[in-house]
Design a protein around this motif. Structure first.
Motif, PDB file in Angstrom:
ATOM      1  N   GLU A 100       0.822  -1.205   0.000  1.00 35.66           N
ATOM      2  CA  GLU A 100       0.000   0.000   0.000  1.00 35.66           C
ATOM      3  C   GLU A 100       0.857   1.257   0.000  1.00 35.66           C
ATOM      4  O   GLU A 100       0.545   2.224  -0.692  1.00 35.66           O
ATOM      5  CB  GLU A 100      -0.963  -0.004   1.189  1.00 35.66           C
ATOM      6  N   LEU A 101       1.933   1.259   0.764  1.00 37.52           N
ATOM      7  CA  LEU A 101       2.832   2.407   0.780  1.00 37.52           C
ATOM      8  C   LEU A 101       3.407   2.655  -0.612  1.00 37.52           C
ATOM      9  O   LEU A 101       3.444   3.799  -1.083  1.00 37.52           O
ATOM     10  CB  LEU A 101       3.967   2.195   1.791  1.00 37.52           C
ATOM     11  N   ALA A 102       3.822   1.609  -1.284  1.00 34.63           N
ATOM     12  CA  ALA A 102       4.374   1.752  -2.633  1.00 34.63           C
ATOM     13  C   ALA A 102       3.315   2.272  -3.603  1.00 34.63           C
ATOM     14  O   ALA A 102       3.598   3.153  -4.428  1.00 34.63           O
ATOM     15  CB  ALA A 102       4.942   0.416  -3.122  1.00 34.63           C
ATOM     16  N   ILE A 103       2.103   1.762  -3.509  1.00 38.28           N
ATOM     17  CA  ILE A 103       1.024   2.235  -4.386  1.00 38.28           C
ATOM     18  C   ILE A 103       0.765   3.719  -4.137  1.00 38.28           C
ATOM     19  O   ILE A 103       0.714   4.520  -5.075  1.00 38.28           O
ATOM     20  CB  ILE A 103      -0.264   1.401  -4.176  1.00 38.28           C
ATOM     21  N   LEU A 104       0.612   4.101  -2.877  1.00 39.77           N
ATOM     22  CA  LEU A 104       0.379   5.505  -2.548  1.00 39.77           C
ATOM     23  C   LEU A 104       1.531   6.381  -3.037  1.00 39.77           C
ATOM     24  O   LEU A 104       1.312   7.455  -3.606  1.00 39.77           O
ATOM     25  CB  LEU A 104       0.197   5.675  -1.034  1.00 39.77           C
ATOM     26  N   GLY A 105       2.758   5.919  -2.816  1.00 42.29           N
ATOM     27  CA  GLY A 105       3.927   6.709  -3.207  1.00 42.29           C
ATOM     28  C   GLY A 105       4.038   6.905  -4.703  1.00 42.29           C
ATOM     29  O   GLY A 105       4.283   8.027  -5.174  1.00 42.29           O
ATOM     30  N   PHE A 106       3.852   5.844  -5.454  1.00 38.30           N
ATOM     31  CA  PHE A 106       3.949   5.975  -6.911  1.00 38.30           C
ATOM     32  C   PHE A 106       2.816   6.827  -7.478  1.00 38.30           C
ATOM     33  O   PHE A 106       3.027   7.607  -8.413  1.00 38.30           O
ATOM     34  CB  PHE A 106       4.007   4.607  -7.597  1.00 38.30           C
ATOM     35  N   LEU A 107       1.618   6.695  -6.904  1.00 38.51           N
ATOM     36  CA  LEU A 107       0.513   7.520  -7.387  1.00 38.51           C
ATOM     37  C   LEU A 107       0.670   8.975  -6.939  1.00 38.51           C
ATOM     38  O   LEU A 107       0.144   9.879  -7.585  1.00 38.51           O
ATOM     39  CB  LEU A 107      -0.833   6.955  -6.942  1.00 38.51           C
ATOM     40  N   ARG A 108       1.419   9.210  -5.876  1.00 33.52           N
ATOM     41  CA  ARG A 108       1.737  10.592  -5.474  1.00 33.52           C
ATOM     42  C   ARG A 108       2.649  11.220  -6.526  1.00 33.52           C
ATOM     43  O   ARG A 108       2.562  12.407  -6.819  1.00 33.52           O
ATOM     44  CB  ARG A 108       2.401  10.593  -4.098  1.00 33.52           C
ATOM     45  N   ASP A 109       3.512  10.400  -7.116  1.00 35.21           N
ATOM     46  CA  ASP A 109       4.403  10.894  -8.167  1.00 35.21           C
ATOM     47  C   ASP A 109       3.623  11.283  -9.415  1.00 35.21           C
ATOM     48  O   ASP A 109       3.879  12.318 -10.012  1.00 35.21           O
ATOM     49  CB  ASP A 109       5.444   9.831  -8.545  1.00 35.21           C
TER      50      ASP A 109
END
Length: 183
Positions: free
Chosen positions: A3-12
């Motif tokens: 979930e952290l990776a998904i949130l982080g990449f979508l923040r980009d």
């Protein structure tokens, strides 16, 4: 971690599910492969939580592409997870790398430095993969070249990370750009 990776990449940037899967796999796939059966249920849960939205957009061919966008709630959740990581995010190397990949999304250098200080405190505790009672054992205590190698590599990696943490924390405290920290 997923979930952290998904949130982080979508923040980009907004991403199509396939592109998101490819980026997540590049970040953590060598340790935890990312299957569609893992990624898409996580996306669905996160959409239900209001952290992301899905929108159909015209594709390069005739079929529309379902793009994923981070919502304001998702951004707040990402910032919370970055600012207040749990102990496993600090102590588990793979989870730490996922956290570190997106720590730049915290706007305040002091918040970034606070997370780095937690990792620093963890790394400064004496530890090993092998113990004699409660005493951590070092590479020189083994005649086995494989255990010596494991401990030598782990020690060198820890020393490099400690040096980077000290330099980056100092850089953040001085107001310099973290990229200017000595490596």
């Amino acid at each position: 971690m997923l979930e952290l990776a998904i949130l982080g990449f979508l923040r980009d940037q907004p991403l199509h599910g396939y592109d998101l899967r490819r980026r997540v796999a590049a970040l953590m796939g060598h340790v935890r492969p990312v299957a569609d059966g893992t990624l898409y249920p996580a996306i669905k849960r996160m959409a239900t939580s209001g952290w992301l939205t899905r929108k159909d957009e015209p594709g390069k061919a005739a079929a529309p592409r379902r793009m994923l966008y981070l919502t304001a709630e998702g951004r707040a959740e990402l910032e919370r997870r970055l600012r207040e990581p749990d102990e496993l995010d600090i102590s588990d190397e793979n989870r730490w790398f996922a956290l570190l990949a997106f720590l730049r999304h915290l706007d305040e250098p002091e918040d970034q430095a606070a997370v780095l200080r937690r990792r620093l405190a963890f790394l400064e505790e004496p530890t090993s993969f092998f113990y004699d009672g409660n005493r951590p054992m070092g590479a020189a205590e083994f005649g086995d070249p494989f255990r010596q190698g494991l401990l030598t590599i782990a020690h060198a990696t820890s020393q490099a990370e400690l040096a980077w943490l000290h330099a980056t924390i100092e850089s953040l405290a001085s107001g310099a750009h973290p990229g200017e920290a000595a490596c």
